[in-house]
Design an enzyme around this catalytic site. Structure first.
Site, mmCIF file in Angstrom:
data_model
loop_
_atom_site.group_PDB
_atom_site.id
_atom_site.type_symbol
_atom_site.label_atom_id
_atom_site.label_comp_id
_atom_site.label_asym_id
_atom_site.label_seq_id
_atom_site.Cartn_x
_atom_site.Cartn_y
_atom_site.Cartn_z
ATOM 1 C CG ASP A 1 -9.438 -2.024 24.112
ATOM 2 O OD1 ASP A 1 -9.187 -3.088 24.709
ATOM 3 O OD2 ASP A 1 -8.902 -0.934 24.407
ATOM 4 C CB CYS B 1 -0.889 -0.015 1.246
ATOM 5 S SG CYS B 1 -2.225 1.170 1.240
#
Length: 160
Positions: free
Chosen positions: A129, A79
Site C-alpha cells: 500500500d 481462532c
C-alpha cells in the site's frame, strides 16, 4: 476414524465449532513466520532513501504487523483470543524484495502461528500500500510486485 484423525473444528453433524481448550494447561509458546514482497529496484532504493511520498514504509508496516497480530482472533473464524506477550518484527531489504519475519509469544492454552502469519501478511500488505504508486506501470498494473513465500518458520511450546 481414530481419535487423532478427528476434525477438531467440526461437530459430528459437520457444523463448524471453536475448539474447547479450557482443560489444556498454560504453556509458553512462540511462533515465527516470514514472507516477502518483490518490488522493483527503484522502489527498493526509494524505501532505503525514505523517498516514498506516503512516509516511512517499514515503520508503518511494523505498526500494521503488530496491530494484525493483536487482532487475529477478529479476522480468522474459530481462532481464540490469546494474550500476546511479545511481538518482534524484523525487515531485511534486498535488491528486489523486502522480507518480513514476525515472532509472536504468548503464555496460554493454544499456539500463536496464526498471529505470526497475520502479522507477516498484513505487514507486507502495508508495504504494498505504501509503495503502490511507485510500483504501478503505465497501465496502472503491478507486473513486478508480488507477495510470496509466506510460511511458518518455527514454533515452540514449553511448560511454564
Amino acid at each position: 476414524m481414530s481419535d487423532q484423525d478427528e476434525l477438531t473444528h467440526t461437530t459430528a453433524d459437520g457444523d463448524v465449532q471453536m475448539v474447547d481448550v479450557g482443560a489444556k494447561p498454560d504453556t509458553a509458546r512462540r511462533a515465527v513466520a516470514r514472507g516477502e514482497i518483490r518490488l522493483t529496484p527503484s522502489t527498493i532504493e526509494a524505501i532505503r532513501a525514505d523517498g516514498i511520498g506516503k512516509g516511512d514504509v517499514l515503520a508503518t508496516a511494523r505498526i500494521g504487523a503488530i496491530q494484525a497480530v493483536k487482532h487475529t482472533w477478529e479476522t480468522i473464524p474459530m481462532c481464540h483470543q490469546i494474550p500476546i506477550t511479545n511481538v518482534d518484527t524484523e525487515f531485511a531489504v534486498g535488491d528486489d524484495r523486502v522480507e518480513l519475519r514476525v515472532a509472536v509469544e504468548t503464555t496460554g492454552k493454544t499456539g500463536c502461528e496464526m498471529e505470526a502469519l497475520e502479522g507477516v501478511t498484513t505487514g507486507l500488505n502495508v508495504v504494498w500500500d505504501m509503495v503502490k504508486a511507485a510500483e504501478k506501470d503505465a497501465d496502472g498494473e503491478y507486473p513486478d510486485t508480488r507477495i510470496a513465500d509466506v510460511e511458518v518458520v518455527s514454533k515452540e511450546k514449553r511448560e511454564v
